[in-house]
Design a protein around this motif. Sequence first.
Motif, short mmCIF file in Angstrom:
data_model
loop_
_atom_site.label_atom_id
_atom_site.label_comp_id
_atom_site.label_asym_id
_atom_site.label_seq_id
_atom_site.Cartn_x
_atom_site.Cartn_y
_atom_site.Cartn_z
N ALA A 8 45.29 -7.92 1.93
CA ALA A 8 43.98 -8.51 2.23
C ALA A 8 42.89 -7.47 2.05
N PHE A 9 43.13 -6.24 2.55
CA PHE A 9 42.15 -5.17 2.39
C PHE A 9 41.83 -4.95 0.92
N ARG A 35 36.31 -6.58 5.04
CA ARG A 35 37.00 -5.34 4.70
C ARG A 35 37.13 -4.47 5.95
N ALA A 36 36.09 -4.45 6.77
CA ALA A 36 36.14 -3.68 8.02
C ALA A 36 37.20 -4.24 8.96
N VAL A 37 37.29 -5.55 9.06
CA VAL A 37 38.28 -6.18 9.93
C VAL A 37 39.69 -5.83 9.46
N MET A 97 40.49 -2.33 10.40
CA MET A 97 40.87 -2.19 11.81
C MET A 97 42.35 -2.51 11.99
N GLN A 98 42.86 -3.49 11.27
CA GLN A 98 44.29 -3.83 11.35
C GLN A 98 45.14 -2.69 10.79
N LEU A 99 44.56 -1.89 9.91
CA LEU A 99 45.27 -0.77 9.29
C LEU A 99 44.97 0.56 9.98
N ASP A 100 44.34 0.49 11.17
CA ASP A 100 43.99 1.68 11.97
C ASP A 100 43.06 2.64 11.23
N LEU A 106 30.86 -7.31 16.36
CA LEU A 106 32.12 -6.55 16.28
C LEU A 106 31.93 -5.09 16.64
N LEU A 107 30.79 -4.54 16.28
CA LEU A 107 30.54 -3.13 16.55
C LEU A 107 30.34 -2.87 18.05
N LYS A 108 30.05 -3.93 18.81
CA LYS A 108 29.88 -3.79 20.26
C LYS A 108 31.20 -3.96 21.01
N GLN A 109 32.28 -4.29 20.28
CA GLN A 109 33.59 -4.51 20.88
C GLN A 109 34.43 -3.24 20.79
#
Length: 182
Positions: A117-118, A139-141, A144-147, A170-173
């Motif tokens: 997906a990335f 791409r950012a999400v 995140m799944q790929l650390d 998302l940046l606030k999470q």
Amino acid sequence: MEVALLGFFFIFYLFVRYFVIDHDTQADKDRLRFAEGIHLFQLHRYDEAYLYFDKAVKQHPKSSLAFAYRGKCHLRNDNAYSALFDLTYALTLDNTIADSYLDKGMALYQLHQFDEAFKEFDKAVWYSRGLQPDAIRWRAVARMQLDQYSQAQKDLIRAIELGDENSAYLLKQPPFSNVIHS
């Protein structure tokens, strides 16, 4: 002299005709051809749009856009495998449509194939010249799944710069909420 002048005007006509006037791509022509189905999709009438594009792919089996939109309909109807099939085929017909990479990446993400997906999201960013905030956010999400949190953070900041409110959320999470942003 007259023959040379006539030849010059003929060459000039051909140049204008093929390089100035008629420079629509096949995708541009298909957007006009399939305007009704695209409109159905934009109205979130995915079942009707699916029927429209299912017929379109049978009538126009070489249309990347018809397959891409049928894939979009599958994706919106949570049929990730069928979406993946249609979007992959659409990209074999025309590999320059950024939305097809984005949608293919979303289908792969739904199937928990985050690395693949990335790669598709990265292509979507490339083909959109880095100006499509949805592609950058997805791409950012995937990152995140790929650390890959520092790169994900940079992507989210870039998407925010392009006006993406979802990226701001998302940046606030966590894990980003503890980092001070400037």
